[in-house]
Design a protein around this motif. Structure first.
Motif, PDB file in Angstrom:
ATOM      1  N   GLY A   1       0.812  -1.213   0.000  1.00 46.42           N
ATOM      2  CA  GLY A   1       0.000   0.000   0.000  1.00 46.42           C
ATOM      3  C   GLY A   1       0.837   1.251   0.000  1.00 46.42           C
ATOM      4  O   GLY A   1       1.466   1.562  -0.995  1.00 46.42           O
ATOM      5  N   PHE A   2       0.861   1.961   1.145  1.00 42.02           N
ATOM      6  CA  PHE A   2       1.540   3.253   1.140  1.00 42.02           C
ATOM      7  C   PHE A   2       2.387   3.430   2.394  1.00 42.02           C
ATOM      8  O   PHE A   2       2.226   2.693   3.375  1.00 42.02           O
ATOM      9  N   ALA A   3       3.280   4.366   2.334  1.00 45.11           N
ATOM     10  CA  ALA A   3       4.109   4.719   3.487  1.00 45.11           C
ATOM     11  C   ALA A   3       4.274   6.229   3.494  1.00 45.11           C
ATOM     12  O   ALA A   3       4.728   6.807   2.513  1.00 45.11           O
ATOM     13  N   VAL A   4       3.855   6.859   4.584  1.00 49.88           N
ATOM     14  CA  VAL A   4       3.924   8.315   4.689  1.00 49.88           C
ATOM     15  C   VAL A   4       5.003   8.678   5.716  1.00 49.88           C
ATOM     16  O   VAL A   4       4.979   8.194   6.849  1.00 49.88           O
ATOM     17  N   ASN A   5       5.948   9.512   5.288  1.00 51.72           N
ATOM     18  CA  ASN A   5       6.975   9.967   6.226  1.00 51.72           C
ATOM     19  C   ASN A   5       6.365  11.028   7.126  1.00 51.72           C
ATOM     20  O   ASN A   5       6.146  12.152   6.687  1.00 51.72           O
ATOM     21  N   VAL A   6       6.085  10.657   8.351  1.00 51.46           N
ATOM     22  CA  VAL A   6       5.493  11.618   9.272  1.00 51.46           C
ATOM     23  C   VAL A   6       6.614  12.280  10.068  1.00 51.46           C
ATOM     24  O   VAL A   6       6.903  13.463   9.900  1.00 51.46           O
ATOM     25  N   ALA A   7       7.267  11.484  10.919  1.00 52.57           N
ATOM     26  CA  ALA A   7       8.399  12.019  11.675  1.00 52.57           C
ATOM     27  C   ALA A   7       9.624  11.149  11.414  1.00 52.57           C
ATOM     28  O   ALA A   7      10.489  11.005  12.265  1.00 52.57           O
ATOM     29  N   ALA A   8       9.690  10.574  10.214  1.00 57.95           N
ATOM     30  CA  ALA A   8      10.714   9.568   9.942  1.00 57.95           C
ATOM     31  C   ALA A   8      12.110  10.177   9.891  1.00 57.95           C
ATOM     32  O   ALA A   8      12.289  11.310   9.459  1.00 57.95           O
TER      33      ALA A   8
END
Lengths: 453, 228
Positions: free
Chosen positions: B164-171
């Protein structure tokens, strides 16, 4: 035989790339079996079979892309009894098949009026023995017959239960073109020549295997003729020469790559030219240095002598769209690892553009072929004559390894050398591989000039 | 969002798994896809231990230097190498594509739309870039200079989507430096925190919003899909 085409997985899809075939030619396929994985954009799709039967042929290889609707494979569901050989490794039942005679038969003497001015009447080898109208006709055959303006029920079927197939229709339409081209059709045995049909055993079981048999000779409609480019002609000529003249033998070793992986990481982190070094470069350099250490491998057989060659010029087998070319890193043993890497990259770029200069393609004394990027474990390569050897390199990957009696995980690579037995023997090949492996397992040696080792 | 089975939104069941290893989450994906008939359309939200993943045809030269610290997994999804790790919200969208019209590109575009809406909730104006699946933060008018904030890649097994997806939030974005993400040379990654300059909400709060946004996007798209 139903064609499997590149599916349209989206309204906006134009082409797809084959990721993986899950069935091999010759394997039975049931409706719903996953046949192949196709990539489009950022999606990998499993494609299921819509027809049952036997996977007869794969037309689009893994890693290749094709437009929507392109035939990627052929399934034999029994509707098109193949006359041409199935892949030779697949045993087929010994059912006699009937093929059209390759020489036209004279018109039967019972013909009431011999044609005077027109060409001799084409033979009708497929006239049904049964009463017209009783023959079973496949839907495809019916359609094709309609296109050709023929009555399919007058034909003799070769499909299951005497069913008339599309191929029967096409052959009857063009009787002067036998379904199986002469060069692939085994010669009928004397005494079997009948009046209208000749019975032969399936080619796969024929005692004298015929040459250059293509599985795609199944029917005129399925065959796509690809004229040989100069490159393909050269590959065909040289590879045939190699396998005919040079008795190949093969030796394989597995090198532990844990330190090479670390070295590459370190080089990458250090930036600049060092960061451009990849595993292939490490292996090229290791092979070049190992050839310096075992000069008997850097040789060629010339009929009345074996010539040991002074320079180590490494051929780098490189896949390009139309085939394969082998640009050369001259004096690779004299170059530093970084120079080998730079030269390999430069030649790779030139290969893409087909813009070679001078002796870029000449003078190789030994070759390296790397399919590691395709995730293969190992393979064997065909020697590029007159060289005495070629190393086939698999992928660098984590695999089970035994260290000090303990099972663990480590990075390894499989290296298989093919050698011309007229020039070198197995022990020498093993020594060479030991030298390659020693360098890959202690890759600092690849950074140190030879003299200071 | 609480751990374990959770509420449904528009037929899509969201589950927050918290921080979980890649292999464990992958096994769960496989199980849900296998039992999709009973499980129903599901979205797994989670945060991975550091891992690099690449598609089946991902190029070796894009791979990280394998120093053994961060494992690499070659998996059945489209696309090249990427990185997952703490601070990144990963969503595995396991839905019956055939029941939604079966158009795989439409599905990818729907996921993109959902992710972009989610980023909007977080105060980041992200956009699509043609030919580069994912969500991007535009830097000026040159689309080639855009920075990537979310990656998308799916696999489809027996009509059911995976990954699916991967969102860089605080990565931590430094892990991307070791690779060529998605075979896009010269592309920089960014994150919600980098774009907004402030601390982002906790991942499990973001996960709540993600279930809603993805669910909406899939529903809307499915509707507009039948209308055309």
């Amino acid at each position: 035989m139903p064609d499997i085409t590149m599916p349209k997985l989206s309204d906006t899809m134009e082409e797809g790339k084959i990721l993986r075939w899950l069935k091999e030619p010759g394997q039975p396929v049931e409706v719903g079996d996953v046949l192949v994985e196709v990539e489009t954009d950022k999606a990998d799709m499993e494609i299921e079979a819509e027809h049952g039967g036997v996977l007869r042929e794969i037309r689009l290889r893994e890693g290749d892309a094709g437009p929507v609707g392109a035939v990627i494979a052929v399934i034999d569901d029994g509707t098109g009894a193949p006359v041409a050989a199935p892949p030779s490794e697949v045993p087929t039942p010994v059912t006699p098949v009937e093929v059209a005679p390759s020489t036209p038969e004279p018109a039967p003497p019972t013909s009431p009026a011999a044609p005077a001015s027109s060409a001799p009447q084409p033979p009708a080898p497929r006239k049904a023995d049964a009463a017209p109208g009783s023959a079973k006709v496949s839907p495809l055959a019916r359609t094709r017959a309609a296109e050709l303006g023929m009555d399919p029920t007058t034909l003799k079927g070769t499909g299951p239960g005497g069913r008339v197939t599309r191929k029967d229709v096409e052959e009857a339409h063009e009787p002067s073109t036998p379904a199986a081209p002469p060069e692939v059709a085994p010669a009928p045995e004397p005494g079997q020549r009948g009046s209208g049909t000749v019975t032969v055993r399936p080619p796969a079981l024929h005692p004298k295997p015929s040459v250059a048999r293509s599985p795609s000779t199944a029917g005129a409609g399925d065959v796509k003729r690809v004229p040989l480019t100069a490159m393909r002609a050269a590959i065909a000529r040289r590879m045939t020469e190699s396998k005919r003249e040079a008795p190949h033998f093969y030796v394989t070793t597995v090198a532990n790559m844990d330190l090479a992986v670390q070295l590459r990481a370190g080089l990458k982190a250090s930036g600049g030219a060092a960061a451009a070094v990849n595993y292939n470069h490490l292996i090229l350099k290791a092979c070049a240095d190992a050839l310096r250490a075992t000069p008997e491998m850097n040789a060629r057989f010339v009929g009345d002598a074996i010539e040991i060659l002074p320079d180590v010029n490494l051929g780098m087998a490189t896949a390009v769209a139309e085939g394969l070319i082998v640009p050369v890193i001259h004096n690779a043993d004299q170059l530093s690892l970084f120079d080998v890497a730079a030269r390999a990259r430069e030649l790779g770029e030139k290969a893409k553009k087909r813009s070679f200069a001078g002796d870029d393609l000449a003078g190789a004394t030994f070759s390296v072929s790397n399919l590691g990027m395709y995730d293969v474990e190992s393979f064997v390569a065909v020697i590029n004559p007159p060289q005495a050897g070629i190393v086939a390199v698999g992928s660098v990957a984590q695999r089970p390894v035994v260290r000090d009696g303990q099972l663990g995980v480590g990075y390894t690579v499989h290296l298989t050398v093919s050698c011309d037995h007229r020039a070198v023997d197995g022990a020498r090949a093993a020594e060479f591989l030991r030298e390659v492996r020693a360098r890959l397992e202690n890759p600092v040696r690849l950074l140190v000039p030879q003299d200071e080792e | 969002m609480t751990r374990g089975p959770d509420r449904s939104t528009g037929g899509l069941r969201g589950r927050w798994l918290g921080r979980i290893g890649f292999d464990e989450a992958f096994a769960l994906q496989e199980q849900i896809v296998r039992d999709h008939e009973h499980e129903g359309d599901t979205i797994l939200l989670l945060e991975h231990d550091p891992v690099y993943t690449t598609g089946r045809l991902g190029k070796d030269e894009n791979l990280p230097p394998l120093d053994g610290e961060i494992p690499l997994r070659r998996i059945g999804r489209g696309g090249d190498v990427t990185y997952h790790g703490p601070g990144q919200l990963v969503g595995y969208v396991l839905v019956d594509l055939r029941a939604r019209g079966g158009d795989v590109h439409l599905f990818l575009r729907s996921l993109e739309a959902g992710v972009i809406a989610l980023l909007g909730d977080l105060g980041v104006a992200a956009a699509r870039v043609d030919g580069r699946t994912g969500a991007w933060v535009l830097k000026g008018s040159d689309k080639q200079a855009a920075e990537k904030i979310a990656s998308i890649g799916i696999g489809v097994r027996r009509g059911i989507s995976m990954h699916g997806f991967a969102v860089n939030v605080a990565a931590d974005l430094t892990a991307f430096d070791a690779i060529v993400p998605c075979d896009l040379t010269g592309v920089s990654m960014t994150s919600v925190e980098r774009e907004t300059g402030r601390r982002a909400p906790s991942l499990d709060a973001v996960a709540d919003s993600a279930v809603r946004r993805i669910s909406e996007a899939l529903t809307l798209r499915a509707t507009s899909g039948t209308a055309t």
